[in-house]
Write an enzyme that holds these catalytic residues in place. Sequence first.
Site: not given
Ligand code: G3H
Ligand code: ZN
Length: 283
Positions: A48, A80-81, A102, A178, A231
Amino acid sequence: MLATVKEILHMVTPGWAVAAFNVHNLDDARAVVEAAEELNSPVILMVSQSALEYAGLSFAARICRTAAEEVRIPVAVQLDHGRSVELALACMHHGFTAVMFDGSHLPLEENIAQTRQVVKAAARFGVSVEGELGVIGGKEDELAVADQESNLTDPQEAQRFVEATGIDVFAPAVGTAHGFYTRPPRINLERVRALRAQVKVPLALHGSSGLSTVVLKQLIAEGIAKVNIGTDLKAAYTASLRGFLTELPEEHEPRKVFAFAREQMKNLVRERLGLLGSVDKAR
Ligand code: G3H
Ligand code: ZN
């Protein structure tokens, strides 16, 4: 073996999904690829924007690419994002094989325009692109989104967004959030079905941590092809460190502490790959 997300999603058939894990350093990246290799499963390593700030772009890219190259299963390395076109470009230059841009916080037309820019640049690098439309609940990287503001993705808008941008993977808002859920999630399976019917590219699920096995399996049955896991892996990592050091407070050898954490994370990864049905799907 390094692969793009597009190549990996090409392998996915109805009934299973590929796992995409958020990683931060050598230990979680190795835990993911080693467990996936053991189970002959394709997998995606994601970094991320804030994880990049923590690890450093060059370190993160090299760690993930090396982890991917060390194994025989297909492994993609994805931003990511990513919130800026510049960051997406920098990741391409550093050897990421996929980027998520994103622009979900932007007005629709601006989201389309910026996502298109990323798609155009990505074509030159052979990199695949994920785009997002709608507001996924909870804490999205550094940006806290009030739960009540979360709104689901409209299928017509989604179709337009996907066609206008040329993205390879689409991340919609379907009721997930998230981080750990602070109240029971209300997942809209009909919306997933409608989006699946309207959108021609694979769908990515964000915010999988804390969802029940039943719900995850339903989402995959409705056509989710990529499941992001952040997470849950972070919690496995930090809980194992906490447990180890509480049990052995005198331990000062980092190799022992982190090797233990890596094994605990591998258990979580194995369990998720089994749940998503990607075991033995690597070719
Ligand atoms: O982009 C990352 C995920 O959407 C992580 O989501 O932390 O709820 O598993 P999470
Ligand atoms: Zn995400």
